[in-house]
Design a protein around this motif. Sequence first.
Motif, PDB file in Angstrom:
ATOM      1  N   VAL A   1     -10.069  -2.703 -11.145  1.00  0.00           N
ATOM      2  CA  VAL A   1      -9.139  -2.178 -12.154  1.00  0.00           C
ATOM      3  C   VAL A   1      -7.824  -1.713 -11.553  1.00  0.00           C
ATOM      4  CG1 VAL A   1     -11.057  -1.477 -13.624  1.00  0.00           C
ATOM      5  CG2 VAL A   1     -10.019   0.198 -12.071  1.00  0.00           C
ATOM      6  N   GLY A   2      -7.795  -1.561 -10.231  1.00  0.00           N
ATOM      7  CA  GLY A   2      -6.600  -1.076  -9.566  1.00  0.00           C
ATOM      8  C   GLY A   2      -6.622   0.426  -9.344  1.00  0.00           C
ATOM      9  N   ASP A   3      -5.727   0.878  -8.498  1.00  0.00           N
ATOM     10  CA  ASP A   3      -5.619   2.304  -8.161  1.00  0.00           C
ATOM     11  C   ASP A   3      -4.142   2.621  -7.994  1.00  0.00           C
ATOM     12  OD1 ASP A   3      -5.818   4.869  -7.206  1.00  0.00           O
ATOM     13  OD2 ASP A   3      -6.465   4.277  -5.190  1.00  0.00           O
ATOM     14  N   SER A   4      -3.543   3.212  -9.018  1.00  0.00           N
ATOM     15  CA  SER A   4      -2.100   3.463  -9.006  1.00  0.00           C
ATOM     16  C   SER A   4      -1.706   4.448  -7.908  1.00  0.00           C
ATOM     17  CB  SER A   4      -1.648   3.993 -10.369  1.00  0.00           C
ATOM     18  OG  SER A   4      -2.327   5.191 -10.703  1.00  0.00           O
ATOM     19  N   THR A   5      -2.606   5.338  -7.548  1.00  0.00           N
ATOM     20  CA  THR A   5      -2.303   6.322  -6.505  1.00  0.00           C
ATOM     21  C   THR A   5      -1.924   5.640  -5.198  1.00  0.00           C
ATOM     22  OG1 THR A   5      -3.851   7.900  -7.484  1.00  0.00           O
ATOM     23  CG2 THR A   5      -3.179   8.301  -5.213  1.00  0.00           C
ATOM     24  N   ASN A   6      -2.640   4.576  -4.872  1.00  0.00           N
ATOM     25  CA  ASN A   6      -2.387   3.844  -3.631  1.00  0.00           C
ATOM     26  C   ASN A   6      -1.622   2.543  -3.845  1.00  0.00           C
ATOM     27  OD1 ASN A   6      -3.760   5.611  -1.731  1.00  0.00           O
ATOM     28  ND2 ASN A   6      -5.636   5.012  -2.791  1.00  0.00           N
TER      29      ASN A   6
ATOM     30  N   TYR B   1       0.847  -1.200   0.000  1.00  0.00           N
ATOM     31  CA  TYR B   1       0.000   0.000   0.000  1.00  0.00           C
ATOM     32  C   TYR B   1       0.885   1.254   0.000  1.00  0.00           C
ATOM     33  CZ  TYR B   1      -3.146   3.607   1.852  1.00  0.00           C
ATOM     34  OH  TYR B   1      -3.861   4.763   2.052  1.00  0.00           O
ATOM     35  N   LYS B   2       0.691   2.099  -0.992  1.00  0.00           N
ATOM     36  CA  LYS B   2       1.421   3.362  -1.169  1.00  0.00           C
ATOM     37  C   LYS B   2       2.939   3.178  -1.229  1.00  0.00           C
ATOM     38  CE  LYS B   2      -1.954   6.671   0.641  1.00  0.00           C
ATOM     39  NZ  LYS B   2      -2.213   7.749   1.616  1.00  0.00           N
ATOM     40  N   ALA B   3       3.386   1.978  -1.593  1.00  0.00           N
ATOM     41  CA  ALA B   3       4.825   1.723  -1.660  1.00  0.00           C
ATOM     42  C   ALA B   3       5.498   2.535  -2.760  1.00  0.00           C
ATOM     43  CB  ALA B   3       5.082   0.237  -1.881  1.00  0.00           C
ATOM     44  N   ASN B   4       4.699   3.045  -3.700  1.00  0.00           N
ATOM     45  CA  ASN B   4       5.245   3.824  -4.812  1.00  0.00           C
ATOM     46  C   ASN B   4       5.317   5.323  -4.503  1.00  0.00           C
ATOM     47  OD1 ASN B   4       2.455   4.026  -4.722  1.00  0.00           O
ATOM     48  ND2 ASN B   4       2.183   4.079  -6.941  1.00  0.00           N
ATOM     49  N   ARG B   5       4.907   5.720  -3.299  1.00  0.00           N
ATOM     50  CA  ARG B   5       4.910   7.135  -2.929  1.00  0.00           C
ATOM     51  C   ARG B   5       6.317   7.602  -2.546  1.00  0.00           C
ATOM     52  NH1 ARG B   5      -0.117   9.378  -0.981  1.00  0.00           N
ATOM     53  NH2 ARG B   5      -1.752   8.498  -2.305  1.00  0.00           N
ATOM     54  N   LYS B   6       6.686   8.773  -3.001  1.00  0.00           N
ATOM     55  CA  LYS B   6       7.955   9.365  -2.594  1.00  0.00           C
ATOM     56  C   LYS B   6       7.821   9.907  -1.174  1.00  0.00           C
ATOM     57  CE  LYS B   6       9.442  10.818  -7.227  1.00  0.00           C
ATOM     58  NZ  LYS B   6       9.819  11.982  -8.082  1.00  0.00           N
ATOM     59  N   PRO B   7       8.844   9.753  -0.353  1.00  0.00           N
ATOM     60  CA  PRO B   7       8.771  10.289   1.004  1.00  0.00           C
ATOM     61  C   PRO B   7       8.693  11.808   0.985  1.00  0.00           C
ATOM     62  CG  PRO B   7      11.000   9.567   0.505  1.00  0.00           C
ATOM     63  CD  PRO B   7      10.132   9.090  -0.626  1.00  0.00           C
ATOM     64  N   MET B   8       8.152  12.383   2.042  1.00  0.00           N
ATOM     65  CA  MET B   8       8.065  13.834   2.131  1.00  0.00           C
ATOM     66  C   MET B   8       9.471  14.436   2.191  1.00  0.00           C
ATOM     67  SD  MET B   8       6.321  16.256   5.081  1.00  0.00           S
ATOM     68  CE  MET B   8       4.940  15.128   5.236  1.00  0.00           C
ATOM     69  N   PRO B   9       9.762  15.471   1.422  1.00  0.00           N
ATOM     70  CA  PRO B   9      11.070  16.124   1.508  1.00  0.00           C
ATOM     71  C   PRO B   9      11.342  16.575   2.940  1.00  0.00           C
ATOM     72  CG  PRO B   9       9.846  16.926  -0.395  1.00  0.00           C
ATOM     73  CD  PRO B   9       8.892  16.112   0.407  1.00  0.00           C
ATOM     74  N   SER B  10      12.552  16.390   3.400  1.00  0.00           N
ATOM     75  CA  SER B  10      12.891  16.740   4.783  1.00  0.00           C
ATOM     76  C   SER B  10      12.692  18.226   5.057  1.00  0.00           C
ATOM     77  CB  SER B  10      14.340  16.347   5.084  1.00  0.00           C
ATOM     78  OG  SER B  10      15.241  16.985   4.187  1.00  0.00           O
ATOM     79  N   LEU B  11      12.950  19.060   4.054  1.00  0.00           N
ATOM     80  CA  LEU B  11      12.761  20.504   4.225  1.00  0.00           C
ATOM     81  C   LEU B  11      11.298  20.827   4.514  1.00  0.00           C
ATOM     82  CD1 LEU B  11      13.947  23.356   4.132  1.00  0.00           C
ATOM     83  CD2 LEU B  11      13.574  23.363   1.653  1.00  0.00           C
TER      84      LEU B  11
END
Length: 269
Positions: A188-193, A82-92
Amino acid sequence: MVHLLLIDAMNLIRRIYAVQERPYAPLADEVADTTKAQIVTNTEQTLRQSLLRLQQELKPSHAALVFDGQSSYWRRQLFADYKANRKPMPSLLADALPRLQLVAKELGFVSLQQQDYEADDIIASIATRMAKHQQQVTIASTDKGFLPLLSQQIQIYDTFNRQYNSSDSIHEKFGVQPSQLVRYWSLVGDSTNNIPGVPGIGPKTALEVLALANTFSQAVQHESCHKKTAEKLIQHKADILVFMQILSLKTDVEMGINLQELRLESNLA
C-alpha cells in the motif's frame, strides 16, 4: 531484571523543537539571535522534562538516546527516492544537538550512534538481542516502523500520547498483525518513508492478499487470488522485494557497547 529504554532521539527532539519554533517559523532567518537562543533553551528544558517523565513513568534500569548515523545511505542506494519528501533538519537544531546530548548526559542518558546506520536499525539490533536473553526493552518513539518488533519482550511506547502500542491497537489501525506490517506497507506504500507501494493495490486488496498466504509467491498461486491482483504482484515483484528490504529494520548492527554503560541512576526525588 533488566529493563532497557531505547529512545528514538530525533523523533523526540524534532517534535519538541517544532513546538518551540512554531511561533517564529514564518519569520525564518529574520528571527533575532536572542530569540533563537531562547528557542534552544526552551528545547533543552522540555527535553530534560521529557526524559525525567519517561524515567518516572517507565522506570527503566538502563537507557540510551539513539541518533542516526551521518553516513547511513544503504536504503537510498536501493531506492533513490527513500525519504526524499523529508524536510532537512533546521540548522539551528543541528547546531544545538551537542548541547541537547549534554542535557541527556547530565541526567544519566547515554547517547548512541553508529555512522553507517539509522537510529531505527541500531535500536532494532539492540532490542532483539536483549529480547533473545529474555530481557525487557521499551522503545520510545512515534515512528510506526518499530511496530513489527512488538513482542512479549519488546514494547513500543508512544512518547507523546503516553501509551503503549499493542497487537490489538495495531490490528485496529492497519488490519494486520505486527508481523505482517512490512508486507502490508510494501503493497500500500508508506508516505513517511516515501515508499509508493504497488499501483492499484490499496488497503482492502492488500489485506485480501495477506490473508491468502504467508508469502507473496504463495498468494499469487492461491486459487482465491484475483487474476488482476496476481498480475500486479508479478509485474512489481522486484519493487516489492526492494520495499520490503527498506522497510525491514536491521537486527545485526554491531555497537560494541557494554550494558553496564547504559545503567541509569535514579534522578527522581
